[in-house]
Design an enzyme around this catalytic site. Sequence first.
Site, PDB file in Angstrom:
ATOM      1  N   SER A 180       0.801  -1.236   0.000  1.00 46.53           N
ATOM      2  CA  SER A 180       0.000   0.000   0.000  1.00 46.53           C
ATOM      3  C   SER A 180       0.826   1.275   0.000  1.00 46.53           C
ATOM      4  O   SER A 180       0.257   2.363  -0.159  1.00 46.53           O
ATOM      5  CB  SER A 180      -0.937   0.008   1.195  1.00 46.53           C
ATOM      6  OG  SER A 180      -1.983  -0.898   0.947  1.00 46.53           O
ATOM      7  N   LYS A 182       0.185   3.520  -2.866  1.00 45.77           N
ATOM      8  CA  LYS A 182      -1.063   4.268  -3.070  1.00 45.77           C
ATOM      9  C   LYS A 182      -0.895   5.784  -3.215  1.00 45.77           C
ATOM     10  O   LYS A 182      -1.520   6.375  -4.095  1.00 45.77           O
ATOM     11  CB  LYS A 182      -2.051   3.929  -1.948  1.00 45.77           C
ATOM     12  CG  LYS A 182      -2.567   2.492  -2.023  1.00 45.77           C
ATOM     13  CD  LYS A 182      -3.371   2.119  -0.790  1.00 45.77           C
ATOM     14  CE  LYS A 182      -3.903   0.693  -0.848  1.00 45.77           C
ATOM     15  NZ  LYS A 182      -4.516   0.285   0.425  1.00 45.77           N
ATOM     16  N   TYR A 209      -3.919  -3.303  -9.967  1.00 52.55           N
ATOM     17  CA  TYR A 209      -3.775  -2.993  -8.535  1.00 52.55           C
ATOM     18  C   TYR A 209      -2.866  -4.011  -7.830  1.00 52.55           C
ATOM     19  O   TYR A 209      -1.972  -3.645  -7.070  1.00 52.55           O
ATOM     20  CB  TYR A 209      -5.164  -2.950  -7.873  1.00 52.55           C
ATOM     21  CG  TYR A 209      -5.096  -2.830  -6.377  1.00 52.55           C
ATOM     22  CD1 TYR A 209      -4.721  -1.636  -5.765  1.00 52.55           C
ATOM     23  CD2 TYR A 209      -5.380  -3.923  -5.557  1.00 52.55           C
ATOM     24  CE1 TYR A 209      -4.633  -1.531  -4.380  1.00 52.55           C
ATOM     25  CE2 TYR A 209      -5.303  -3.826  -4.169  1.00 52.55           C
ATOM     26  CZ  TYR A 209      -4.929  -2.632  -3.595  1.00 52.55           C
ATOM     27  OH  TYR A 209      -4.824  -2.534  -2.226  1.00 52.55           O
ATOM     28  N   VAL A 260       1.419  -3.482   4.087  1.00 50.63           N
ATOM     29  CA  VAL A 260       1.434  -4.743   4.828  1.00 50.63           C
ATOM     30  C   VAL A 260       2.747  -5.522   4.751  1.00 50.63           C
ATOM     31  O   VAL A 260       2.930  -6.477   5.497  1.00 50.63           O
ATOM     32  CB  VAL A 260       0.278  -5.700   4.437  1.00 50.63           C
ATOM     33  CG1 VAL A 260      -1.032  -5.232   5.000  1.00 50.63           C
ATOM     34  CG2 VAL A 260       0.217  -5.913   2.963  1.00 50.63           C
ATOM     35  N   TYR A 311      -4.233   4.448   7.927  1.00 48.03           N
ATOM     36  CA  TYR A 311      -5.499   3.725   8.130  1.00 48.03           C
ATOM     37  C   TYR A 311      -6.189   4.149   9.427  1.00 48.03           C
ATOM     38  O   TYR A 311      -6.242   5.331   9.736  1.00 48.03           O
ATOM     39  CB  TYR A 311      -5.262   2.207   8.108  1.00 48.03           C
ATOM     40  CG  TYR A 311      -4.716   1.678   6.814  1.00 48.03           C
ATOM     41  CD1 TYR A 311      -5.247   2.085   5.590  1.00 48.03           C
ATOM     42  CD2 TYR A 311      -3.689   0.753   6.798  1.00 48.03           C
ATOM     43  CE1 TYR A 311      -4.762   1.570   4.389  1.00 48.03           C
ATOM     44  CE2 TYR A 311      -3.203   0.224   5.604  1.00 48.03           C
ATOM     45  CZ  TYR A 311      -3.740   0.643   4.414  1.00 48.03           C
ATOM     46  OH  TYR A 311      -3.262   0.136   3.245  1.00 48.03           O
TER      47      TYR A 311
HETATM   48  N1  GLU Z   1      -2.131  -5.516  -1.608  1.00 45.92           N
HETATM   49  C1  GLU Z   1      -2.645  -5.317  -0.301  1.00 45.92           C
HETATM   50  C2  GLU Z   1      -4.140  -5.515  -0.299  1.00 45.92           C
HETATM   51  O1  GLU Z   1      -4.837  -4.911  -1.078  1.00 45.92           O
HETATM   52  C3  GLU Z   1      -2.265  -3.968   0.192  1.00 45.92           C
HETATM   53  C4  GLU Z   1      -2.704  -3.735   1.579  1.00 45.92           C
HETATM   54  C5  GLU Z   1      -1.733  -2.899   2.395  1.00 45.92           C
HETATM   55  O2  GLU Z   1      -0.546  -2.855   2.151  1.00 45.92           O
HETATM   56  O3  GLU Z   1      -2.221  -2.275   3.342  1.00 45.92           O
HETATM   57  O4  GLU Z   1      -4.629  -6.316   0.444  1.00 45.92           O
END
Ligand code: GLU
Length: 300
Positions: free
Chosen positions: A80, A83, A205, A275, A257
């Site tokens: 993420s 993003k 994505y 993550v 988050y």
């Molecule tokens: N590829 C992960 C998902 O969409 C990214 C989530 C993250 O890094 O918070 O579940």
Amino acid sequence: LNKIDTIQRASQAGPTALAPVEDYLAELHARVAAISGGKPADYIPELGKVDPELFGIAIATVDGQIYAVGDAAVPFTIQSVSKPFMYRYALQNYGRLAVLEQVGVEPTGEAFNSIVLDEVANRPFNPMVNAGAIAVAEMMLGETQDERLANMLELFSDLAGRKLDIDQSVFNSELATGHRNRAIAYMMLNTSMISRDPNEVLDLYFRQCSVKVTCRDLAIMAATLANDGKNPLTGKPVFGAQYVRDMLTVMNSCGMYDYAGEWAYEVGMPAKSGVSGSIIAVIAGQIGICVYSPPIDKAR
Ligand code: GLU
């Protein structure tokens, strides 16, 4: 923040004063390495195979100096942390109003993968949670999927200042298990927040999340954001300066988050977590920071 200020002043004082930065980072690394707890994410099975002891810190300044300590050269997937860069790209190519039609700027207070849209506009809340990021992924330019994938990789490579690639096994693992993201994408097809085949949007994505980076790369990428979109190593303007404020604001309010409010209160730097266990932070006009340590807590 005061410590970083001191580092910054030391590094501006010229080459003879550089050791304090490295000494400070080494001391910080040793101190923080002693903290245990958390565990590597394994809901994407491939991520669970990582060595939990890895730990790196890197700082890149807007004038192109890099300081790194620990496992700063070990590759992992960006997840993420991709993003904010994709959001910045969408803003640049579509403008603020068009992007706002597909994704809002409101914190959710909920988990990264919550299956929720705002009830008034049917939009994903913000581009830092999965729903918003999937809507933003659809905005990658290109006539064909191949072209879009190539443009996405070029974007991340320009940001890092070296050619980056996808970790195929993490991508496959996420593709095979990403049903929750599939649910989110179909829900957004239903509310017209995306318009192409959800599986095609998710393909991009998932690949965007599987771009392989190091802690050092991410510090440079964060420093590119700190430097009004210009890569401090290569000098290449990856983004213009126009939407820096939009992006840093959303990182500040939503990047961590459901921990975003506490993070802003305690740490105060616009940041983004992922993550794989990395966090970037940006001090505009000064430095980009990356910390990498695979064990994560429930706030991710
Ligand atoms: N590829 C992960 C998902 O969409 C990214 C989530 C993250 O890094 O918070 O579940």
